[in-house]
Write a protein that holds these residues in place. Sequence first.
Motif: not given
Length: 842
Positions: A291-293, A299-304, A232-242
């Motif tokens: 982004e807000d901490p 995000v960390a919990s989601f990926i985990d 979902l992340v890296d390289r692109g312009p809006d990884s947080p939005g994704v």
Amino acid sequence: MKTLDIPELALVVLVGISGSGKSTFARKHFAATQVLSSDAFRAMVADDENDQSASAEAFDVLHYVAGKRLRAGRLTVVDATNLQPHARAALVKVAREHDVLPVAVVLDVPEPLAWERTQARPDRTFDRRVLTRMQRDLRRSYGQLAREGFRKVHVLHGTEEIDTATIRYERLYNDRRELHGPFDIIGDIHGCRAELEALLLRLGWELERDTEGRPVGARHPEGRTAVFVGDLVDRGPDSPGVLRLVMGMVGAGSGICVPGNHEQKLLRRLRGRNVSLTHGLAETVAQLEAEDPAFVAEVASFIDGLVSHYVLDDGRLVVAHAGLKEEYQGRASGRVRSFALYGETTGETDEYGLPVRYPWAREYRGAAMVVYGHTPTPTPEWINNTICIDTGCVFGGELTALRYPSKELVAVPAAKKYYAPVRPLTPAAPDRPVDALDLSDVTGRRHIDYGYGTLTVAAENAAAALEVMSRFAVDPRRLVWLPPTMAPSSTSTVDGYLEHPQQAFEDYRSAGVTRVICEEKHMGSRAVVLVCRKDGDGPFGPGGGAVYTRTGRPFFGAPLDGELLARVRQAVTAAGLWDELATDWLLLDCELLPWSAKAGGLIREQYASVGAAATAAMPAALSVLDAAAARGLPVAELRDRAVRRAGNVAAYREAYRAYVRPAEGLTGVTLAPFAVLAGNGVSYADRDHGWHLGIADRLCAADPEFFTPTRRQVVELADPAALAATTDWWLELTAAGGEGMVVKPYDGPGARDGKGRLLQPGVKCRGREYLRIIYGPDYTDPENLAALRNRSLGRKRGLALREHGLGLAALDRLAQGEPLWRRHELVFAILACESEPVDPRL
């Protein structure tokens, strides 16, 4: 009451001292077929379940049976004391080998009760000190089980907990068979939020936005479920939005997601690990810093919490980031997770420095459809019920979705190229004439995906091939195919024979082949004949074709090659094959006879010189030994050996002389065709060998003076009478001076096994006397034959299969009219393979 949660597929290891009630517990909670008892296996191997001397053999068998059950996906329970770390380690190893979770169930009862139960059993004769030692080992085990690799450890204390315990089966996290879709499976996004929104809208989804207008979820009016393949992340312009959008969909139940390797690297960074900010991670980290901490923690919990892969729709669909082999589907282990995240590499790197991925999809034969991403491709392509839908959106390609079960592909183009790929997404087509070649096509270390497999050509092998091609080979326009090397059959176990039909038949039977054709092996020189209908300019340049050796050299050179082509052309015309096959050219695989017509110099220098020297030396040696015997010296044994060697030398000379006969120009020369490889717009590799030899017979009938027929036997491998008759035929053939035979799958050059893999195109089974030429006059001596039986064929067979696959691909490209450089790179690779260090006698 204590409830024990156990995965539906697991290796359950019962741990407890003698008399703790393990067998009773097993009978109560598991089917008899699920329980493997060490006592039962001791009885099986030693007729006494208490024979401790048989424990090693009993556990060998137990581990074997456990492995077979786990491979088949069946819950397995091991009923043994399992008090020693080494005993448990062996079971954990079995579980890991089959990618299932090991679970320990500990039954802890008071030692006095266990001793009372033990005394009540007449078959238990050990004293209490043994039980005390067991109890001590049990106590030591408590803190070790988790560290030893057991994913779950259940401890039952006392008889009440043991008697009232219940088993509750857990489905593995990756088992979502109850989800039937329909699904929209979305490829690698890499921070391209705008393209993800556009794709969802095109698929009919309705976006949900927060007060700031950011998409935080989506629903589909038809109840479809989105499945994200990771990255979902890296390289692109809006990884947080994704992440925000996907996390919202997963949280609402309208989407599910598997992790990609980029999420895993991001998680390590968020957990404070020291990771390099490469491959686009720096952009994601910078975006998340704004982004807000609390969101970053989510995000960390989601990926985990993401699961390596999902098995969906009653097992019909599997989604994993990098794909998943059949044996890993629905399993849980570090190995499975690693494959799902990263795939499998060959250990090599390509010209861009990227790892060469093992083409697992080409060997996949599973019933489940596998959808994955990870390796960007210009367009999705179905390969054996698998499809990669990463179409490189972040590299300026497209963001693609696969609609399941309809298999419809829907894509939106990238707004721009956000990130430059290391390897071009679409290889640039050379801007050059179709018949032009470029040195860079073939020099240096090159990785080739040729459709039947992949191959890395070493730079030194490419240099050797270039030397031959540039100095000796025919015009590249006419060098359209080279024959693969041929491996011999497995080494014979028949007394006195190094090769024998028995092993050749078994080689193919073990590969699942039911019918073979045994063709007489002509002792000549391999000749590839490209013959055109007209003797003039044609699709392969002037000259009406070419006749060349298996290394691409002109066979005789002008003018004999032209005369040979004229004879072949006349025969093809007389047989009516031009019109019947609707072609203006044919590519034939042949053997040119006699051997001496092309190999006269080799015979004189390598074979005849040995025969002449030995013939001259042996009588002199015998004369000296006779004189020594006359003086009373004990040389009888040495003389007998010399006599045998003299006989071997005579047999050696007879062997190579059988393939020498006068030939002047084309007088005395014959051609034995055995395969018709290609014609206008078609490869004949899919035709069976009966068809190929039928065409060859028609050429022989058209010009019986020039063409030699190939004798053959068609054999059903399940028919003992046919096997015996063909073996007798081979013995007669070789006794009369023939080289032997080639055994081939009857289905033809493109034959595959039951798993879709290419079969060896043929294995040669050479006669006892012919092999004397190859291995020397004395090779049949028992001590020499015993040493030769240890010859290794693996490298030769691997080389034969690679060259065969390259040849089939070259024929495909020739039939499809691909540019010369595309055809030539495969023919060049075949010649480069010939530089691999392999025993030339094989």
